[in-house]
Scaffold this motif. Structure first.
Motif, PDB file in Angstrom:
ATOM      1  N   VAL A  23       0.835  -1.208   0.000  1.00 33.53           N
ATOM      2  CA  VAL A  23       0.000   0.000   0.000  1.00 33.53           C
ATOM      3  C   VAL A  23       0.869   1.258   0.000  1.00 33.53           C
ATOM      4  O   VAL A  23       0.579   2.225  -0.716  1.00 33.53           O
ATOM      5  CB  VAL A  23      -0.970  -0.021   1.201  1.00 33.53           C
ATOM      6  N   ILE A  24       1.941   1.246   0.770  1.00 34.87           N
ATOM      7  CA  ILE A  24       2.830   2.403   0.803  1.00 34.87           C
ATOM      8  C   ILE A  24       3.500   2.607  -0.557  1.00 34.87           C
ATOM      9  O   ILE A  24       3.618   3.742  -1.042  1.00 34.87           O
ATOM     10  CB  ILE A  24       3.873   2.242   1.930  1.00 34.87           C
ATOM     11  N   ALA A  25       3.932   1.516  -1.185  1.00 34.14           N
ATOM     12  CA  ALA A  25       4.547   1.632  -2.505  1.00 34.14           C
ATOM     13  C   ALA A  25       3.538   2.114  -3.548  1.00 34.14           C
ATOM     14  O   ALA A  25       3.884   2.909  -4.432  1.00 34.14           O
ATOM     15  CB  ALA A  25       5.143   0.298  -2.922  1.00 34.14           C
ATOM     16  N   ALA A  26       2.295   1.653  -3.450  1.00 35.73           N
ATOM     17  CA  ALA A  26       1.263   2.119  -4.387  1.00 35.73           C
ATOM     18  C   ALA A  26       0.990   3.611  -4.192  1.00 35.73           C
ATOM     19  O   ALA A  26       0.787   4.343  -5.164  1.00 35.73           O
ATOM     20  CB  ALA A  26      -0.010   1.311  -4.203  1.00 35.73           C
ATOM     21  N   ALA A  27       1.002   4.055  -2.952  1.00 35.66           N
ATOM     22  CA  ALA A  27       0.845   5.487  -2.689  1.00 35.66           C
ATOM     23  C   ALA A  27       2.040   6.257  -3.246  1.00 35.66           C
ATOM     24  O   ALA A  27       1.886   7.381  -3.749  1.00 35.66           O
ATOM     25  CB  ALA A  27       0.692   5.735  -1.195  1.00 35.66           C
ATOM     26  N   GLY A  28       3.218   5.662  -3.157  1.00 33.82           N
ATOM     27  CA  GLY A  28       4.403   6.293  -3.728  1.00 33.82           C
ATOM     28  C   GLY A  28       4.296   6.438  -5.233  1.00 33.82           C
ATOM     29  O   GLY A  28       4.823   7.395  -5.812  1.00 33.82           O
ATOM     30  N   MET A  29       3.622   5.507  -5.880  1.00 29.69           N
ATOM     31  CA  MET A  29       3.403   5.618  -7.322  1.00 29.69           C
ATOM     32  C   MET A  29       2.533   6.828  -7.651  1.00 29.69           C
ATOM     33  O   MET A  29       2.773   7.520  -8.639  1.00 29.69           O
ATOM     34  CB  MET A  29       2.708   4.359  -7.857  1.00 29.69           C
ATOM     35  N   VAL A  30       1.557   7.078  -6.809  1.00 28.79           N
ATOM     36  CA  VAL A  30       0.617   8.169  -7.075  1.00 28.79           C
ATOM     37  C   VAL A  30       1.273   9.532  -6.873  1.00 28.79           C
ATOM     38  O   VAL A  30       1.076  10.448  -7.666  1.00 28.79           O
ATOM     39  CB  VAL A  30      -0.637   8.023  -6.178  1.00 28.79           C
ATOM     40  N   VAL A  31       2.076   9.652  -5.829  1.00 32.04           N
ATOM     41  CA  VAL A  31       2.629  10.967  -5.493  1.00 32.04           C
ATOM     42  C   VAL A  31       3.984  11.242  -6.134  1.00 32.04           C
ATOM     43  O   VAL A  31       4.494  12.351  -6.013  1.00 32.04           O
ATOM     44  CB  VAL A  31       2.740  11.147  -3.961  1.00 32.04           C
ATOM     45  N   VAL A  40       9.967   2.272 -10.011  1.00 38.40           N
ATOM     46  CA  VAL A  40      10.569   1.616  -8.843  1.00 38.40           C
ATOM     47  C   VAL A  40       9.497   1.318  -7.799  1.00 38.40           C
ATOM     48  O   VAL A  40       9.468   0.227  -7.212  1.00 38.40           O
ATOM     49  CB  VAL A  40      11.703   2.478  -8.259  1.00 38.40           C
ATOM     50  N   ALA A  41       8.590   2.254  -7.570  1.00 40.39           N
ATOM     51  CA  ALA A  41       7.511   2.029  -6.608  1.00 40.39           C
ATOM     52  C   ALA A  41       6.606   0.894  -7.072  1.00 40.39           C
ATOM     53  O   ALA A  41       6.147   0.088  -6.261  1.00 40.39           O
ATOM     54  CB  ALA A  41       6.709   3.308  -6.413  1.00 40.39           C
ATOM     55  N   PHE A  42       6.353   0.810  -8.367  1.00 42.29           N
ATOM     56  CA  PHE A  42       5.549  -0.285  -8.907  1.00 42.29           C
ATOM     57  C   PHE A  42       6.244  -1.619  -8.697  1.00 42.29           C
ATOM     58  O   PHE A  42       5.609  -2.608  -8.301  1.00 42.29           O
ATOM     59  CB  PHE A  42       5.274  -0.054 -10.400  1.00 42.29           C
ATOM     60  N   ALA A  43       7.545  -1.668  -8.943  1.00 41.65           N
ATOM     61  CA  ALA A  43       8.298  -2.905  -8.743  1.00 41.65           C
ATOM     62  C   ALA A  43       8.267  -3.334  -7.283  1.00 41.65           C
ATOM     63  O   ALA A  43       8.078  -4.521  -6.975  1.00 41.65           O
ATOM     64  CB  ALA A  43       9.736  -2.720  -9.216  1.00 41.65           C
ATOM     65  N   VAL A  44       8.423  -2.391  -6.379  1.00 38.59           N
ATOM     66  CA  VAL A  44       8.363  -2.706  -4.948  1.00 38.59           C
ATOM     67  C   VAL A  44       6.974  -3.210  -4.581  1.00 38.59           C
ATOM     68  O   VAL A  44       6.834  -4.173  -3.816  1.00 38.59           O
ATOM     69  CB  VAL A  44       8.752  -1.471  -4.106  1.00 38.59           C
ATOM     70  N   ALA A  45       5.937  -2.586  -5.118  1.00 40.18           N
ATOM     71  CA  ALA A  45       4.572  -3.011  -4.814  1.00 40.18           C
ATOM     72  C   ALA A  45       4.298  -4.428  -5.310  1.00 40.18           C
ATOM     73  O   ALA A  45       3.686  -5.237  -4.605  1.00 40.18           O
ATOM     74  CB  ALA A  45       3.571  -2.024  -5.430  1.00 40.18           C
ATOM     75  N   VAL A  46       4.760  -4.751  -6.500  1.00 38.28           N
ATOM     76  CA  VAL A  46       4.523  -6.082  -7.058  1.00 38.28           C
ATOM     77  C   VAL A  46       5.282  -7.141  -6.263  1.00 38.28           C
ATOM     78  O   VAL A  46       4.733  -8.201  -5.932  1.00 38.28           O
ATOM     79  CB  VAL A  46       4.903  -6.120  -8.551  1.00 38.28           C
ATOM     80  N   VAL A  47       6.529  -6.869  -5.930  1.00 42.08           N
ATOM     81  CA  VAL A  47       7.323  -7.832  -5.157  1.00 42.08           C
ATOM     82  C   VAL A  47       6.736  -8.016  -3.762  1.00 42.08           C
ATOM     83  O   VAL A  47       6.614  -9.141  -3.265  1.00 42.08           O
ATOM     84  CB  VAL A  47       8.796  -7.381  -5.090  1.00 42.08           C
ATOM     85  N   ALA A  48       6.338  -6.932  -3.116  1.00 42.01           N
ATOM     86  CA  ALA A  48       5.760  -7.038  -1.773  1.00 42.01           C
ATOM     87  C   ALA A  48       4.429  -7.792  -1.796  1.00 42.01           C
ATOM     88  O   ALA A  48       4.146  -8.588  -0.894  1.00 42.01           O
ATOM     89  CB  ALA A  48       5.574  -5.649  -1.171  1.00 42.01           C
ATOM     90  N   ALA A  49       3.622  -7.560  -2.812  1.00 40.08           N
ATOM     91  CA  ALA A  49       2.352  -8.287  -2.920  1.00 40.08           C
ATOM     92  C   ALA A  49       2.600  -9.778  -3.137  1.00 40.08           C
ATOM     93  O   ALA A  49       1.914 -10.619  -2.547  1.00 40.08           O
ATOM     94  CB  ALA A  49       1.513  -7.712  -4.050  1.00 40.08           C
ATOM     95  N   SER A  50       3.580 -10.090  -3.944  1.00 34.66           N
ATOM     96  CA  SER A  50       3.923 -11.502  -4.164  1.00 34.66           C
ATOM     97  C   SER A  50       4.420 -12.145  -2.880  1.00 34.66           C
ATOM     98  O   SER A  50       4.062 -13.284  -2.562  1.00 34.66           O
ATOM     99  CB  SER A  50       4.987 -11.617  -5.251  1.00 34.66           C
ATOM    100  N   LEU A  51       5.249 -11.437  -2.147  1.00 34.01           N
ATOM    101  CA  LEU A  51       5.756 -11.969  -0.880  1.00 34.01           C
ATOM    102  C   LEU A  51       4.643 -12.123   0.156  1.00 34.01           C
ATOM    103  O   LEU A  51       4.698 -13.031   0.995  1.00 34.01           O
ATOM    104  CB  LEU A  51       6.867 -11.076  -0.338  1.00 34.01           C
ATOM    105  N   ALA A  52       3.634 -11.271   0.113  1.00 30.70           N
ATOM    106  CA  ALA A  52       2.503 -11.413   1.027  1.00 30.70           C
ATOM    107  C   ALA A  52       1.759 -12.711   0.771  1.00 30.70           C
ATOM    108  O   ALA A  52       1.380 -13.435   1.715  1.00 30.70           O
ATOM    109  CB  ALA A  52       1.559 -10.214   0.885  1.00 30.70           C
ATOM    110  N   VAL A  53       1.563 -13.044  -0.492  1.00 30.07           N
ATOM    111  CA  VAL A  53       0.887 -14.290  -0.841  1.00 30.07           C
ATOM    112  C   VAL A  53       1.751 -15.493  -0.452  1.00 30.07           C
ATOM    113  O   VAL A  53       1.264 -16.471   0.118  1.00 30.07           O
ATOM    114  CB  VAL A  53       0.536 -14.318  -2.341  1.00 30.07           C
ATOM    115  N   VAL A  54       3.033 -15.418  -0.738  1.00 32.41           N
ATOM    116  CA  VAL A  54       3.945 -16.517  -0.399  1.00 32.41           C
ATOM    117  C   VAL A  54       4.015 -16.720   1.108  1.00 32.41           C
ATOM    118  O   VAL A  54       4.001 -17.844   1.598  1.00 32.41           O
ATOM    119  CB  VAL A  54       5.341 -16.254  -0.985  1.00 32.41           C
TER     120      VAL A  54
END
Length: 60
Positions: A23-31, A40-54
């Motif tokens: 969520v923080i990385a997605a907010a970073g994408m917006v601002v 970079v914020a998108f990449a962090v968001a995708v990796v963090a979301a994947s790690l949450a599922v794992v």
């Protein structure tokens, strides 16, 4: 007959932690102001979301 039961909340904790990072990385994408920071914020968001599922699956 079950002789040992192990319950852990690690999966839930890690999933929540990585979800907050997402969520923080997605907010970073917006601002963000430039395209590189958004990428970079998108990449962090995708990796963090994947790690949450794992994390949720690994500590089931």
């Amino acid at each position: 007959m079950q002789t040992k039961s192990v319950q852990s909340d690690k999966g839930i904790g890690f999933a929540v932690l990585f979800s907050v990072v997402t969520v923080i990385a997605a907010a970073g994408m917006v601002v963000s102001g430039d395209q590189l920071t958004t990428a970079v914020a998108f990449a962090v968001a995708v990796v963090a979301a994947s790690l949450a599922v794992v994390a949720a699956q690994a500590f089931w």
